[in-house]
Design a protein around this motif. Structure first.
Motif, PDB file in Angstrom:
ATOM      1  N   GLU A 141       1.080  -1.562  -0.005  1.00  0.00           N
ATOM      2  CA  GLU A 141       0.199  -0.111   0.061  1.00  0.00           C
ATOM      3  C   GLU A 141       0.769   1.144  -0.304  1.00  0.00           C
ATOM      4  N   ALA A 142       1.833   1.379   0.463  1.00  0.00           N
ATOM      5  CA  ALA A 142       2.861   2.501   0.715  1.00  0.00           C
ATOM      6  C   ALA A 142       3.847   2.431  -0.667  1.00  0.00           C
ATOM      7  N   LEU A 143       3.959   0.897  -1.178  1.00  0.00           N
ATOM      8  CA  LEU A 143       5.200   1.387  -2.770  1.00  0.00           C
ATOM      9  C   LEU A 143       5.019   1.134  -3.821  1.00  0.00           C
ATOM     10  N   VAL A 144       3.225   0.729  -3.918  1.00  0.00           N
ATOM     11  CA  VAL A 144       2.783   0.630  -4.896  1.00  0.00           C
ATOM     12  C   VAL A 144       2.452   2.254  -5.970  1.00  0.00           C
ATOM     13  N   PRO A 145       1.931   3.352  -4.814  1.00  0.00           N
ATOM     14  CA  PRO A 145       1.395   4.224  -5.457  1.00  0.00           C
ATOM     15  C   PRO A 145       2.804   5.255  -6.221  1.00  0.00           C
ATOM     16  N   SER A 192       6.149  -5.814  -9.226  1.00  0.00           N
ATOM     17  CA  SER A 192       6.482  -6.462 -10.319  1.00  0.00           C
ATOM     18  C   SER A 192       4.951  -5.778 -11.561  1.00  0.00           C
ATOM     19  N   GLU A 193       4.167  -5.947 -10.758  1.00  0.00           N
ATOM     20  CA  GLU A 193       3.034  -5.701 -11.953  1.00  0.00           C
ATOM     21  C   GLU A 193       2.853  -4.002 -12.660  1.00  0.00           C
ATOM     22  N   VAL A 194       3.268  -3.726 -11.376  1.00  0.00           N
ATOM     23  CA  VAL A 194       3.618  -1.970 -11.679  1.00  0.00           C
ATOM     24  C   VAL A 194       4.484  -1.987 -12.361  1.00  0.00           C
ATOM     25  N   LEU A 195       5.354  -1.986 -12.551  1.00  0.00           N
ATOM     26  CA  LEU A 195       6.783  -2.178 -12.537  1.00  0.00           C
ATOM     27  C   LEU A 195       6.292  -2.354 -15.040  1.00  0.00           C
ATOM     28  N   ALA A 196       5.786  -2.870 -14.991  1.00  0.00           N
ATOM     29  CA  ALA A 196       5.663  -3.835 -16.231  1.00  0.00           C
ATOM     30  C   ALA A 196       5.234  -3.247 -16.839  1.00  0.00           C
ATOM     31  N   TRP A 197       4.338  -2.461 -16.570  1.00  0.00           N
ATOM     32  CA  TRP A 197       3.189  -1.074 -17.071  1.00  0.00           C
ATOM     33  C   TRP A 197       4.698  -0.492 -18.284  1.00  0.00           C
ATOM     34  N   THR A 198       5.689  -0.372 -18.332  1.00  0.00           N
ATOM     35  CA  THR A 198       6.530   0.288 -19.074  1.00  0.00           C
ATOM     36  C   THR A 198       7.742  -1.163 -19.509  1.00  0.00           C
ATOM     37  N   PRO A 199       8.198  -0.789 -21.112  1.00  0.00           N
ATOM     38  CA  PRO A 199       9.224  -1.830 -20.649  1.00  0.00           C
ATOM     39  C   PRO A 199      10.546  -1.998 -20.261  1.00  0.00           C
ATOM     40  N   PHE A 200      10.580  -0.257 -19.653  1.00  0.00           N
ATOM     41  CA  PHE A 200      11.802  -0.116 -18.816  1.00  0.00           C
ATOM     42  C   PHE A 200      11.775   0.105 -17.446  1.00  0.00           C
ATOM     43  N   GLY A 201      11.081  -0.517 -16.895  1.00  0.00           N
ATOM     44  CA  GLY A 201      10.604  -0.795 -15.607  1.00  0.00           C
ATOM     45  C   GLY A 201      11.515  -1.344 -14.826  1.00  0.00           C
ATOM     46  N   HIS A 202      11.533  -2.941 -14.992  1.00  0.00           N
ATOM     47  CA  HIS A 202      12.195  -3.867 -14.221  1.00  0.00           C
ATOM     48  C   HIS A 202      13.435  -3.408 -14.713  1.00  0.00           C
ATOM     49  N   TYR A 203      14.686  -3.166 -15.316  1.00  0.00           N
ATOM     50  CA  TYR A 203      15.618  -2.670 -15.352  1.00  0.00           C
ATOM     51  C   TYR A 203      16.232  -1.284 -14.870  1.00  0.00           C
TER      52      TYR A 203
END
Length: 414
Positions: free
Chosen positions: A11-15, A80-91
């Motif tokens: 809840e704190a990190l996702v936003p 991980s789902e939030v990072l995947a909004w863009t191809p550059f998130g996880h990297y």
């Protein structure tokens, strides 16, 4: 975010992470960055990595005593789902495959000297790694058949073989290599994992393989690699000799959670694009595309399928946290083929909704289509996972499909 699995951490990190992704990374999704070599955008992403560190968001997947935030697998899956909004998130957050899997593997099984020399800089993001297992001469769906060998010669292993789809090998500091060390052992005890620095004589990156017209470099590459009399110390063994398949399976359990939650993030992005297009594309005076029942059906089915996929994956992640990957083997197979199919279906519907524009690089959809079609192949083809799941289920009903004869039903359910 799914409230059922939310925690104070998520809840704190996702936003915060969603805001960073939207403001800092999505604007980088230019045609040049998505269709050119990854090294071009990597220079910018490395600057963004420094912002991640300053924000205290680095090392999301690590334990607190390792400098991370101590997230469980289920919690990290939601990130991980939030990072995947863009191809550059996880990297940008240094939790991209194959590095994240190699970090987990080495953190648990690598000897201290390898941890100090390679794991620590990998966690800091100052080097990258690759995982070298798949071979062009042998079907990846049967990993017990492998031609690469590592022969003991005194205090060294001498490695010979040919690998491909050694993803991100271009520019990597080291490879984790699967090789046969015990050819006379039982099939699942023949192979071991060894760390091979990529500057070792005999290691050759033959080519970066073009994937549906995309032959990127750097982290975005998929390489063919040869090992010719490559010598590494016996101390470069990860885990024990003959433990290669055991380690691979342990690596793939959490790895499939990472993949599946990333696929759900991609599905959400494509779903959002599909809905935006449907709501704003005029078909005739005053009539929008979204008023057509075909499109409404795609939207409704996509929403239900994405929601179902998310619940399945987070349930599996939570069960891995509680029971371990071995106890939920069936669930791991189930999410792999189900979520991959959902993602590819949603991508295809989004492209169809965009019409001709959907197959151009003016939008991000073709990038996902090129890069994610392999989801139904790598980490075990869908057909293999479906067969394994069905066999396991039928065994509970008294049928051993491998032997084509009934089994002791009471013993099977015990």
């Amino acid at each position: 975010m799914e409230p059922l699995f939310a925690t104070p951490q998520t809840e704190a990190l996702v936003p915060r992470i969603r805001e960073f992704v939207v403001n800092e990374l999505v604007p980088l999704e230019t045609t040049g960055h998505l269709t050119g070599n990854f090294s071009t955008v990597a220079r910018i992403l490395d600057q963004k990595r420094e912002l991640v560190k300053k924000a205290g968001l680095w090392g999301l997947q690590h334990r607190v005593d390792e400098g991370g935030l101590g997230l469980s697998l289920c919690e990290f899956g939601q990130i991980s789902e939030v990072l995947a909004w863009t191809p550059f998130g996880h990297y940008t957050f240094n939790c991209q495959a194959p590095d994240i899997g190699n970090m987990e593997l080495m953190n648990k099984y690598a000897p201290e000297h390898l941890r100090h020399k390679y794991l620590e800089p990998l966690k800091e993001g100052t080097i990258r790694s690759c995982f070298s297992m798949t071979e062009p001469e042998f079907a990846g769906s049967n990993p017990t058949r492998m031609g690469t060998t590592a022969v003991r010669d005194g205090n060294e292993f001498v490695i010979n073989g040919r690998k491909w789809f050694t993803s991100s090998a271009d520019g990597s500091a080291f490879a984790v290599v699967m090789a046969v060390t015990n050819p006379d052992a039982s099939p699942h005890r023949r192979a071991s994992m060894l760390l091979v620095p990529t500057d070792t004589p005999g290691f050759e990156l033959v080519r970066n393989i073009s994937i549906m017209g995309d032959g990127s470099d750097h982290w975005g590459s998929h390489a063919e690699v040869t090992y010719t009399d490559v010598r590494v110390p016996v101390e470069n063994l990860i885990g024990g000799e003959g433990m290669g398949f055991t380690l691979a399976q342990e690596r793939l359990g959490p790895g499939r959670i990472h993949h599946c939650m990333r696929w759900i993030g991609i599905s959400e992005r494509c779903f959002d694009l599909m809905c935006r297009r449907a709501a704003t594309r005029e078909m005739e005076d005053g009539v929008m595309l979204g008023e057509k029942q075909f499109v409404q059906g795609w939207i409704a089915e996509s929403r239900a399928q994405i929601d179902a996929a998310r619940l399945m994956v987070l349930r599996t992640a939570q069960n891995i946290d509680k029971l371990g990957a071995a106890a939920v083997r069936n669930q791991i197979s189930e999410i792999k083929f189900y979520v991959a199919d959902v993602m590819l279906t949603v991508i295809d519907r989004a492209i169809q909704t965009y019409g001709a524009m959907g197959i151009t690089d003016d939008v991000i959809l073709p990038w996902y289509y090129r890069h994610e079609r392999g989801a139904r192949i790598y980490d075990g083809a869908d057909e293999v996972h479906k067969t394994a799941l069905a066999r396991s289920i039928l065994k509970e009903y008294g049928l051993d499909t491998r032997k084509n004869k009934p089994v002791d039903l009471a013993a099977a359910r015990a």
